[in-house]
Design a protein around this motif. Structure first.
Motif: not given
Length: 87
Positions: A31-36
């Motif tokens: 996951x590159x975008x949308x992680x906490x």
């Protein structure tokens, strides 16, 4: 409105996540975008690797929109009632 914060993430800096499907298919996802710790809650994107000839990501849902960008290979993406071929 909150200030816009740019995101800079290198794929090599993100740990692999494993996903195992009901049909024993597997894929690796980063996951590159949308992680906490990323600056967005409305978009999800990353890098997935599926096994040639049998890898699949089963239908799923989550709140943020998701980006798919195919780098190699062919397949089919299902969106609601539509099937979109990848070439």
């Amino acid at each position: 409105m909150d200030a816009v914060r740019p995101a800079h993430v290198h794929v090599d800096d993100v740990a692999d996540e494993m996903w195992h499907g009901r049909d024993e298919s597997r894929l690796t996802w980063r996951t590159l975008v949308g992680r906490p710790d990323s600056p967005t809650e409305s978009l999800s994107g990353g890098v997935a690797e599926l096994a040639p000839g049998g890898g699949r990501l089963e239908r799923h849902r989550h709140a943020p929109a998701e980006v798919y960008h195919v780098l190699a290979g062919t397949g089919v993406a299902a969106y609601h009632d539509a099937a979109v071929p990848w070439k």
